[in-house]
Design an enzyme around this catalytic site. Structure first.
Site, PDB file in Angstrom:
ATOM      1  N   CYS A 160      -5.799   3.737  26.240  1.00 17.47           N
ATOM      2  CA  CYS A 160      -7.166   3.271  25.990  1.00 17.47           C
ATOM      3  C   CYS A 160      -7.960   3.150  27.291  1.00 17.47           C
ATOM      4  O   CYS A 160      -9.166   3.436  27.319  1.00 17.47           O
ATOM      5  CB  CYS A 160      -7.146   1.917  25.300  1.00 17.47           C
ATOM      6  SG  CYS A 160      -6.315   1.904  23.710  1.00 17.47           S
ATOM      7  N   THR A 161      -7.309   2.726  28.339  1.00 20.16           N
ATOM      8  CA  THR A 161      -7.988   2.603  29.631  1.00 20.16           C
ATOM      9  C   THR A 161      -8.542   3.954  30.077  1.00 20.16           C
ATOM     10  O   THR A 161      -9.692   4.051  30.526  1.00 20.16           O
ATOM     11  CB  THR A 161      -7.016   2.033  30.681  1.00 20.16           C
ATOM     12  OG1 THR A 161      -6.622   0.718  30.268  1.00 20.16           O
ATOM     13  CG2 THR A 161      -7.652   1.958  32.051  1.00 20.16           C
TER      14      THR A 161
END
Length: 213
Positions: free
Chosen positions: A46-47
């Site tokens: 997700c980062t």
């Protein structure tokens, strides 16, 4: 609730976000929208996704697309995570991340799939048009990051085919030939709509240069 289907109205909601309260339909206004969910804050895939999305800000802007993310963690967690994203991905997150700690939006958009995880949201993405209709849904497992170049390609196709009587063939990229929809058969209408001409490979398969967007 049942999964959202293409053509359904995207559910409206009011929820806190990293940029303050969001009333979804009001926030979208007359823009296209992308809503995409994330299993949790401080997760590696997700980062990278959120960082890459931030770097595409100009691409989304020129397509009149607003982007909004969602994670089930609270606002303060989002804000700390955004600091990490900005640092590690060398960018600035410039869109809201919904804080869905009560799972309200996750339930509206069917983002928790119990056979995958009872608590974490799947990696789903919705493209929503200015009339608030769902035009695309894609769901990935939590372990697989999304291809945002493909998402831009689909937005280009949706916007092109929304306003012209065409469809886009396999592996189409912006600028490639497009397909004339089979329902148009009147010769005069064809000439008026497609002044650049077309190549009729079969009566139902007619390629024409991409119309101006």
């Amino acid at each position: 609730m049942a999964s959202l289907r293409l053509g359904d109205t995207a559910p409206d909601f009011e929820q806190e976000s990293s940029l303050g309260p969001i009333r979804f339909h009001e926030w979208l206004g007359d823009s296209w929208g992308i809503l995409f969910s994330h299993p949790a804050d401080f997760t590696p895939v997700c980062t990278t996704e959120l960082g890459f999305t931030a770097k595409l800000a100009d691409e989304f802007k020129k397509r009149n697309v607003k982007v909004i993310a969602l994670s089930v963690d609270p606002v303060e967690s989002h804000k700390r995570w955004i600091e990490d994203i900005n640092e590690t991905q060398k960018t600035v997150v410039n869109f809201p991340i919904i804080a869905d700690a009560d799972r309200k939006v996750s339930e509206l958009y069917d983002l928790i799939h119990p056979n995958a995880s009872a608590t974490a949201t799947v990696r789903s993405l919705f493209v929503i048009d200015p009339q608030k209709k769902v035009r695309l849904t894609i769901t990935y497992p939590a372990s697989t990051g999304r291809n945002f170049n493909e998402i831009l390609r689909v937005v280009d196709s949706l916007q092109l085919t929304e306003y012209h009587s065409v469809a886009t063939p396999a592996n189409w990229q912006d600028g490639d030939d497009v397909v004339i929809v089979p329902s148009i058969t009147d010769p005069e209408v064809l000439k008026a709509k497609f002044p650049k001409g077309w190549n009729a490979i079969k009566p139902y398969l007619r390629l024409t240069p991409q119309p101006n967007r």
